[in-house]
Write a protein that holds these residues in place. Structure first.
Motif, mmCIF file in Angstrom:
data_model
loop_
_atom_site.group_PDB
_atom_site.id
_atom_site.type_symbol
_atom_site.label_atom_id
_atom_site.label_comp_id
_atom_site.label_asym_id
_atom_site.label_seq_id
_atom_site.Cartn_x
_atom_site.Cartn_y
_atom_site.Cartn_z
ATOM 1 N N SER A 219 -89.546 91.221 28.278
ATOM 2 C CA SER A 219 -88.222 91.571 27.758
ATOM 3 C C SER A 219 -87.445 92.318 28.829
ATOM 4 O O SER A 219 -87.997 92.721 29.866
ATOM 5 C CB SER A 219 -88.335 92.438 26.501
ATOM 6 O OG SER A 219 -88.943 93.681 26.803
ATOM 7 N N ARG B 272 -95.887 90.075 26.694
ATOM 8 C CA ARG B 272 -94.589 89.820 26.059
ATOM 9 C C ARG B 272 -93.503 90.412 26.956
ATOM 10 O O ARG B 272 -93.512 91.603 27.242
ATOM 11 C CB ARG B 272 -94.524 90.405 24.651
ATOM 12 C CG ARG B 272 -95.563 89.830 23.694
ATOM 13 C CD ARG B 272 -95.208 90.137 22.257
ATOM 14 N NE ARG B 272 -94.023 89.423 21.826
ATOM 15 C CZ ARG B 272 -94.020 88.176 21.327
ATOM 16 N NH1 ARG B 272 -95.166 87.522 21.192
ATOM 17 N NH2 ARG B 272 -92.898 87.606 20.971
ATOM 18 N N ASP C 248 -93.017 94.090 30.899
ATOM 19 C CA ASP C 248 -94.159 93.261 30.497
ATOM 20 C C ASP C 248 -95.129 94.131 29.702
ATOM 21 O O ASP C 248 -95.811 94.982 30.254
ATOM 22 C CB ASP C 248 -94.839 92.688 31.747
ATOM 23 C CG ASP C 248 -96.063 91.841 31.413
ATOM 24 O OD1 ASP C 248 -96.358 91.652 30.208
ATOM 25 O OD2 ASP C 248 -96.727 91.373 32.355
ATOM 26 N N THR D 78 -88.508 89.746 22.382
ATOM 27 C CA THR D 78 -89.489 89.574 23.449
ATOM 28 C C THR D 78 -90.015 88.145 23.416
ATOM 29 O O THR D 78 -90.094 87.516 22.360
ATOM 30 C CB THR D 78 -90.663 90.550 23.281
ATOM 31 O OG1 THR D 78 -91.302 90.310 22.019
ATOM 32 C CG2 THR D 78 -90.185 91.989 23.337
#
Length: 591
Positions: free
Chosen positions: A437, A435, A431, A397
């Motif tokens: 990813s 963070r 989200d 992340t």
């Protein structure tokens, strides 16, 4: 071997003339049951290239025939198309539901033209497993809060249409009329509204011939005020722009927003439900202004719900961890889980422990899932694709600050907030408290695409993604760096060795690229990650670096730890974010 009937249907399809010669060939071989790798071997093409041709082929057929077509269902959809065309049976319209309401009371068509090729999109059994919480929330909004405009958003295969079908079944008896329209091959808004009015019995000659949109909207909203109706527009993303300007309407479809604005702003007792992979920007604005405009983003199913949904596959699973990994890898996406479950049952006799071994190695076994993601990936702009590649290649992340530091291009950094927001709007980015990813199956797909891009660049001598992002983050933890080597660098080297025949020839090609880089103008050769990437490829191939000349290059994220550097020429190099076995003081270090 094709049956006579199948051969005749295929001939008719090819006569439509909308396919290229290569697409024609791929279609015929796929119809015969061949996989993409088998087709690639027959034709002498790269398997990834054939897969891309296939993805475009299914999109062309979907647009041509007005049906949702992919590699899994193309035979049955094409057969149904020609069978329906021969019988020419129209879609039934039934009167407003009064007593004995059922799904046959729902008027359904593909776009604003009533299509004779469509069956009802309602299955005979309820597949809304695991969506009880969403069902309760949506039912509350519609029944008790008089929600006028409702958007159900999520990536492809997540279950938007299935959930909407459930709502139409359960809430249908509370409405006088239920009208369902798919927006695949949608006509302009004026035609769509005229068609809905015609279904409601309110299409007069003035509207029909003058196509007066404002008058049509006035008549429609008057009807929605006097009668409780449930309108459903499925697949709204097909009328939204691809690439740049996420959430904006395609040219010629902007007037749909007039419909949504009127439905959102005027008082009435009806509800319009929209399903979409992306949410139009204007609807986000209406949502902030009006509590009777709502939206919900569907996430993946829980492991327990997925197990219930896939009960018929009779999986052999003694370890709950195997099941958790299986579901989480595909982010609980119902369609993806069903597609891969078919492969697991066929190849591994439903043994998840055996399949997990492939998951850990990052080996994909289903082209159908790639096709599912490709439909969404093909809509991305170049900045969005680059950011997807960043998330996939970094194997962890990332925060906004981390991304901002890694991006070297000033334009990309300036556009970063907007690009992140676009990916979130497309339901492609996770989200969690700042963070960011990708879902595992999307990261896997993006990684595969990136490897293909890098192979092409190294073969052609281009410096694009090879210069835009690092193959290895030298400053990352050992775990993350090992993941990058295993999932990105090693597969890349394997593909390149296959392309260049031997590791020696690949080594020579990397040397040629290094020489090309050294000959570039200083502003070019000092600007990116290419120097460090070429050096890392040689290091990870365990090439002897003695007497190698890497002078006058920018070396970012090179990982020298444990590597002998005796005799290597690094004179005039500029280093950044690189790791050495011991401290070196004779080189320029970039801030």
């Amino acid at each position: 071997m094709l049956t006579k009937n199948a051969s005749e249907m295929l001939d008719k399809l090819l006569e439509l003339g909308s396919l290229t010669d290569l697409q024609n060939t791929v279609l015929q071989k796929a119809w015969s049951g061949k996989t993409y790798p088998e087709i690639a071997e027959d034709l002498g093409y790269d398997a990834g290239y054939v897969r891309d041709v296939g993805a475009k082929l299914w999109r062309v057929l979907s647009n041509t025939l007005g049906l949702e077509i992919n590699k899994t269902n193309f035979r049955s959809q094409i057969q149904r198309y020609f069978q329906t065309a021969e019988t020419n049976e129209p879609v039934k319209q039934s009167a407003s539901p009064t007593h004995n309401w059922s799904t046959s009371s729902i008027h359904i068509a593909e776009s604003s033209q009533v299509s004779s090729s469509l069956a009802l999109p309602f299955s005979l059994h309820d597949e809304s497993i695991g969506r009880e919480e969403e069902q309760t929330e949506l039912t509350n909004w519609i029944e008790h809060q008089n929600c006028r405009l409702l958007v159900i958003q999520g990536m492809g295969g997540i279950g938007k249409t299935t959930l909407t079908q459930h709502l139409a079944r359960t809430l249908g008896p509370k409405f006088e009329r239920v009208i369902w329209r798919s927006l695949h091959n949608a006509s302009p808004a004026s035609d769509m509204i005229a068609d809905i009015l015609g279904t409601l019995g309110h299409l007069d000659d003035e509207i029909r011939w003058e196509e007066d949109l404002n008058h049509s909207l006035t008549v429609l909203l008057s009807y929605l005020q006097q009668h409780r109706c449930l309108l459903i527009l499925d697949n709204l993303e097909t009328i939204l722009r691809s690439h740049e300007r996420t959430g904006d309407y395609r040219e010629g479809y902007e007037e749909y927003d007039l419909l949504f604005a009127r439905v959102a702003q005027l008082s009435h007792q009806s509800c319009l439900i929209i399903t979409s992979r992306e949410k139009p920007k204007t609807i986000s604005t209406y949502e902030k202004q009006n509590k009777q405009v709502r939206s919900i983003t569907l996430r993946g199913l829980s492991a327990q719900a997925a197990q219930q949904m896939l009960a018929s596959y009779d999986f052999s699973c003694n370890d709950s961890e195997d099941w958790e990994l299986f579901v989480s890898h595909y982010a609980g996406n119902p369609l993806a889980l069903k597609l891969i479950s078919t492969s697991v049952r066929g190849l591994f006799e439903s043994d998840l422990a055996e399949f997990r071994k492939l998951l850990v190695q990052g080996i994909a076994i289903s082209d159908d899932i790639d096709d599912l993601i490709e439909r969404q990936f093909s809509r991305l702009s170049l900045p969005e694709k680059e950011l997807m590649y960043w998330f996939a290649s970094q194997c962890e992340t990332l925060t906004y600050a981390q991304l901002n530091n890694l991006l070297l291009n000033s334009v990309a950094r300036t556009e970063l907030p907007r690009t992140l927001e676009r990916l979130k709007r497309r339901s492609l980015l996770e989200d969690v408290r700042g963070r960011f990813s990708l879902q595992p199956m999307i990261a896997e797909y993006a990684m595969g695409r990136l490897i293909q891009e890098l192979c092409q660049e190294i073969a052609s001598g281009a410096f694009d993604y090879l210069n835009r992002l690092p193959l290895v983050n030298a400053e990352a933890t050992d775990y993350v760096r090992s993941a990058q080597v295993r999932q990105l660098v090693q597969p890349l080297v394997n593909y390149l060795v296959e392309r260049f025949s031997t590791r020696l020839q690949l080594e020579q090609r990397i040397e040629q690229l290094k020489d090309m880089l050294q000959k570039l103008e200083p502003s070019q050769k000092y600007s990116g990650y290419a120097g460090g990437n070429l050096l890392n490829l040689l290091i990870l191939m365990d090439v002897d670096l003695s007497n190698r000349d890497f002078s006058n290059l920018t070396i970012r994220h090179a990982y020298f730890a444990g590597k002998q550097l005796h005799g290597i020429n690094l004179q005039g190099c500029r280093f950044a974010n690189s790791v050495f076995r011991k401290r070196l003081g004779a080189f320029s270090v970039l801030p």
